[in-house]
Design a protein around this motif. Structure first.
Motif: not given
Ligand code: NAD
Length: 490
Positions: A263, A413-414, A419, A437-442, A462-463
């Motif tokens: 993370s 960050t991604n 994620a 909203s631009q960061i892929e994370a739960g 996610f992912n």
């Protein structure tokens, strides 16, 4: 306040719990306490036959309906009594956990076990609030959607946070009427039995919650058992993939996968309270010596702020105390096992060979005579092709990435696979609202890193960090399946 104790006087019982009785059958697997490497009570390994006994017991308990068909208020009352018993036994359970896991005794008493009984109460309160729906109908027919329990749930837990995981894996499933077979990690096997026996004392019918011990092969037998209807798994992404394959191969069983993470902690240029950021960043990668799925192990910082922030973080890290978990002042507990510490050594060596540099730390804590204690370690220039970027260290290791342009920092960050969680530090309200909203994370935390003490918010990645949620209403509903019933009437 001191909670110090002598671990040699703590009774550790390693057994399965099947149909309400302790079962010691099975070949033995040695267990070592991480704080000093001392060998503790070996666990019996569940082979296929023992797994079958545990699952059959859970299935029988489900089909007789004593728990499933009990009134929701009666189920809630049992779960509340169970929570009260955990509270009454908090110090005893804390000593069992601290004598055998990486969790410090003070954290167990003041945090983990408070959250375990709190989660139980949260789910107890939900037992009578599950609602179905009437979706369609006319004078001659009505369609109802009825939430129903699955039947036997397999709960497989990781070594970190054994107490919290035991409750998260069982309480929501039980609240809505399922039966559970819980498999704790072979590295931290003892408290699951204690919890399950307290549940019996609280009035949970025999067989509704069974515990089976063992390592990967035992877990695989459990997942593959034909009477298991759903699996809730927390552990590494590699094991999660195997669980999914086993579940697909033996009846396309649904799975919830809570997996690993890498993370990021993103610091924006506008942030002013650098002490607060440093405290969060340090806790983010040092809590439980980095053995936290959501550990914030990638620090993404403007180059103009990097030196100042790292100085503050290193000062906090230097104040952490490596100590056995039965000492009240332990703030940097050991790595779970010599094997895992060796894995960290190897990953670190490979990452350095790939071009990374050490800012501080970089190996075992030489001042500790036994147990695998790791120094807080900060790295820079970790190449994206390196294992140190791609994989979880699962130790107190932070990698620092600097940026000039904020858009680059956000893009960093991604991660290509993980994620699970992320944090952003900013004083700018608009960015705080826009960036998640631009960061892929739960989960995205703004101006903090780490789960708050609440039960209502869902957790899950996610992912490559998995799918499905634990906790909150969505966590509860993951243990329900929805049946459509068409009533034809005159
Ligand atoms: P692990 O994957 O080694 O083991 C997890 C559990 O799976 C253990 O009980 C183990 O015995 C069992 N297991 C192993 N092989 C199996 C198989 N083939 N079939 C069924 N079960 C099997 O993980 P670990 O080292 O115990 O825990 C650390 C990992 O867990 C880290 O990757 C961490 O990020 C992750 N984790 C995730 C969360 C989350 O909420 N996302 C929370 C805690 C830990």
């Amino acid at each position: 306040m001191t909670y110090d104790f002598d671990p040699n006087f703590i009774e550790l019982v390693a057994a399965h719990l099947i149909d309400g009785a302790r079962v010691f059958d099975g070949e033995k697997l040695p267990v070592f306490r991480p704080s000093d490497g001392f060998e503790t009570a070996p666990i019996p390994i569940a082979n296929e036959e023992i797994v079958d006994r545990a699952v059959t017991s859970a299935h029988r308990a489900f089909t007789t309906g004593e728990w499933r068909n009990a009134s929701p208020l009666d189920r809630a009352a049992v779960l509340h009594r169970w929570a009260a018993l955990i509270d009454e036994n908090r110090e005893r359970i804390a000593r069992i956990e601290a004598a055998s896991t990486t969790r410090p005794v003070a954290d167990l008493i003041n945090r983990d076990l408070v959250r375990a009984s709190g989660a139980l109460r949260f789910f107890a309160e939900w037992a009578d609030k599950i609602e179905g729906k009437i979706i369609a109908g006319n004078n001659s027919a009505t369609s109802m959607v009825r939430p129903e329990p699955y039947g036997v749930i397999a709960g497989i837990a990781p070594f970190n946070f054994p107490a919290i995981n035991a409750i998260w894996k069982s309480a929501p499933a039980l609240a809505v009427g399922n039966s559970v077979v819980l498999k704790p990690s072979e590295l931290t096997p003892y408290s699951a039995l204690v919890f399950a026996e307290l549940a019996l004392e609280a009035g949970l019918p025999k067989g509704v919650l069974n515990v089976m011990q063992g390592a990967g092969p035992s877990g695989s037998h459990l997942v593959r058992h034909p009477l298991v209807r759903k699996i809730t798994f927390t552990g590494s992404s590699a094991t999660g993939a195997r669980v999914m394959a086993d579940a697909a191969a033996t009846g396309t069983k649904p799975v919830t996968l809570e997996l690993g993470g890498k993370s990021p902690q993103l610091v924006l240029k506008d942030v002013t309270d650098m002490d607060a950021v440093a405290t969060n960043v340090a806790n983010g990668f040092l809590a439980n010596s980095g053995q936290v799925c959501t550990a914030g192990t990638r620090l993404i910082v403007p180059s103009s702020k990097s030196e100042d922030l790292l100085e503050r973080v290193m000062k906090i890290a230097a104040g952490r105390k490596a100590a056995p978990t039965w000492k009240s002042d332990c703030t940097l507990p050991p790595i779970i096992s010599e094997k895992q510490a060796k894995r960290i050594d190897d990953m670190l060596a490979q990452t350095l060979a790939d071009g990374a540099e050490i800012i501080c730390g970089g190996g075992r804590d030489a001042s500790m005579n036994s147990g695998a204690y790791y120094q807080p370690t900060i790295l820079r220039n970790v190449p994206e092709t390196s294992t140190g970027f791609r994989d979880e260290f699962f130790g107190p290791i932070l990698s620092v990435y600097e940026y000039e342009d904020e858009a680059d920092g956000i893009a960093m960050t991604n991660h290509p696979s993980y994620a699970l969680a992320a944090s952003v530090y900013t004083d700018d309200f608009n960015k705080a609202m826009r960036l998640p909203s631009q960061i892929e994370a739960g989960t995205v935390w703004v101006n903090a890193h780490g789960r708050q003490p609440d039960y209502a918010t869902p957790q899950g990645g996610f992912n490559g960090s998995g799918f499905g949620k634990e906790m909150g209403r969505s966590g509860l509903e993951s243990f329900l399946r929805f049946k459509n019933v068409w009533l034809h009437h005159g």
